[in-house]
Design an enzyme around this catalytic site. Sequence first.
Site, PDB file in Angstrom:
ATOM      1  N   ARG A  43       1.643 -11.845  27.633  1.00  0.00           N
ATOM      2  CA  ARG A  43       1.656 -11.432  26.301  1.00  0.00           C
ATOM      3  C   ARG A  43       1.585 -10.118  26.088  1.00  0.00           C
ATOM      4  NH1 ARG A  43      -3.171 -13.580  22.722  1.00  0.00           N
ATOM      5  NH2 ARG A  43      -2.067 -15.442  23.444  1.00  0.00           N
ATOM      6  N   HIS A  89       9.016 -19.805  21.525  1.00  0.00           N
ATOM      7  CA  HIS A  89       7.827 -18.925  21.354  1.00  0.00           C
ATOM      8  C   HIS A  89       6.959 -19.534  20.213  1.00  0.00           C
ATOM      9  CE1 HIS A  89       5.465 -15.104  22.394  1.00  0.00           C
ATOM     10  NE2 HIS A  89       5.564 -15.221  21.325  1.00  0.00           N
ATOM     11  N   TYR A 133      14.887 -11.436   3.537  1.00  0.00           N
ATOM     12  CA  TYR A 133      15.776 -10.474   2.846  1.00  0.00           C
ATOM     13  C   TYR A 133      16.614  -9.608   3.992  1.00  0.00           C
ATOM     14  CZ  TYR A 133      12.793 -11.211  -1.157  1.00  0.00           C
ATOM     15  OH  TYR A 133      11.984 -11.586  -2.183  1.00  0.00           O
TER      16      TYR A 133
END
Length: 769
Positions: A43, A89, A133
């Site tokens: 991570r 993931h 968007y």
Amino acid sequence: MASITDDLPPSEPPPPSGNIDTPFDSALSERYLVYALSTITARSLPDLRDGLKPVHRRLLWAMRAMRLDPSQGYKKSARVVGDVIGKFHPHGDTAVYDAMVRLAQDFSLRYPLVDGQGNFGNIDGDNAAAYRYTEARLTRVAIDLMQGLDEGTVDFKPTYNGEDEEPEIMPGLFPNLLANGASGIAVGMATNIPPHNAAEVIDAALLLIENPHAELAQLLEHVKGPDFPTGGLIVDGADTIAQAYATGRGSFRVRARFSTGRNDTGEWEADGLEKLPGGTWQLVISEIPYGVAKGKLIEQIAQLIADKKLPILDDVRDESAEDLRVVLVPKSRNVDPDILKESLFRLTELETRFALNLNVLDATRTPKVMGLHQLLTEWLQHQIIVLVRRSKHRIAKIDDRLELVAGYLIAFLNLDRVIEIIRTEDEPKTVMMAEFHLTDRQTEAILNMRLRSLRKLEEMELKREQEALAAEREELVKLVESPARQRTRLKRDLTALRSVYGPDTALGARRTTIAEAAPTRDIPLDAMIEKEPVTVILSKRGWIRAQRGHVTPDQWGEFKFKEGDELAFAAHAQTTDKLLVAASDGRFYTVGADKLPGGRGFGEPLRLMVDIDPDARIVALVPAQAEGRLLVASSSGHGFIANMAEVVAETRKGRNVVNLKPKAQLAVVRPIAADDDSVAVVGENRKLVVFPLAEIPVMTRGQGVMLQRYRDGGLSDAIAFPFAEGLSWAMGGDTGRTRTETDLAPWRVARGAAGRMPPTGFPRNNRFT
């Protein structure tokens, strides 16, 4: 007698409950260790080989699978995020999209890996638009970083659900770890790597290929220091930078760039000073430190102005368009630009520190803090492994193709017989393999040939292909077997990559300047105040104000006061001065001349600025001077000399300077001129004494010594003066004339004497002024 339970089968033990007895501390430590290692390796820390964390690697892999090449069109970010969290993931979509946004921000990454279309945030600190968007595709840098994924260069591992595969590492030659940097906080450790110039990193790598034992100083001739995407200046010395890269830990001071733009030669203008009509000027900031949000920075500067913590700055404006442009307007044209800059560096994020912590995962996935030399060495070792694996993979592909080409040539040499076998035999494959000694793959390839391939020209092309492949295979075998050839090939590939990201390219030109500068100074507030002459006016009722300019004493009578009030003290000062206010209880207070209200009205009560005792009256108002001295005397006749610098108070409560006897009050506070050598003291009994100034001690606090002895009453006034010039006092009436007595021998006595009556004409109020 037998028991009734003897014939029953023996009872079975109870079924296990699934619980395991174990010490709590060991169970907790084991589980916490697993969590910590997962956080560190999966991570938070980047891999030194490709400079990526798992989420970034999976993002690029998913976009590659979607064919989002730079030459292709954009696709919605929502599709990318969906593929990543669905296939590779399994985490929150917000975390994945935030990671993707950062890869697309040209102010966060020195070499962006994602080409974003739409609102991906800005340097002001605004967030990106929602992923429904925006659109994205890969950049050329990302393609270079993933170059070789289909060439057997790296291992693949199953995805979390076993339905697909993902690469363990990206094999590309682009030095992403140092070029783009990384940051992250794991369990018990963290990493913070600044971006660097890719061409400089490649130059240092080429040096290490030539000389693996090169000194750090030689590497730093190429890697000058970080190269932030937002530019700015690194103002640390060479020794500080070298120490940071030697140990892998350190910090860099990063400053904003004051400049009005680049000149015709492409160099930055000198100091950011923009001249305006009328002799005025303004400062222009063209670059800010890395990681600082411009909007937050402007708010920070505006708050300083509002809080009056930077009185020499009048306004800040954001005039940014495509280029960053923040304008700072000084209070007046007399402000020193260097002091303004130093103050801003000290008080705002126009100067920050970027901490260097080269904590990365090595090839064995072990976290290590490395210096620059070790980091580049291990990265080059990884690239050699990638080169060898790519070569072996290519050799295997060549061997497969040569096998087929050899079969094709046998078929062309025996074309008629091959056709006959195909037409007449029920099992042509078996017959062909036995008759021509072909392999299974060769036979299948011959049987799958199209009729149009049986022309004579095809046979000639096959022979040329066989020769070319054999030559290529020979070179690759030599490459795999020779470390020297591997280093030569790696140098050639790195040199080709450098031409793409060289300093003469738009993307590769260095943006951050390395320029050593002195540490920021703590500018005193006095230095930030514009120096202007003022006349300070204090009324008998304690109202104070400052009239601009030095008003002459003959005009003091024109000052206006509230009804029933009148002038008590007036003094010439500068706005940079501190004013000493002495109260009858022996306390001294300090007020800044710049803090006083203007002279248009009646001013403000002095007691709102300092905590003067209600029963105390104001005895004196004196502008403080760095080397100035005061004659201080109480009504009991005691006094001493005080240095002005030592009686300046730092708080509203003031400073207790004079210790008074019961029923005594502070009566006199007068400046001592440089040429004063004597003191004159007059009592309420009209007795006058004159003695040398040297007989009075210099004290910081206390009662002092006896200046004049009284049988009745107390001290009325005291003054220091040059004995050779005589003692002067104002004559009565409105004539404005003064009288000077030069023959003072009758009054010249030892300090502490009772004295004698003053000369004829001495004021009846027993005051020298």
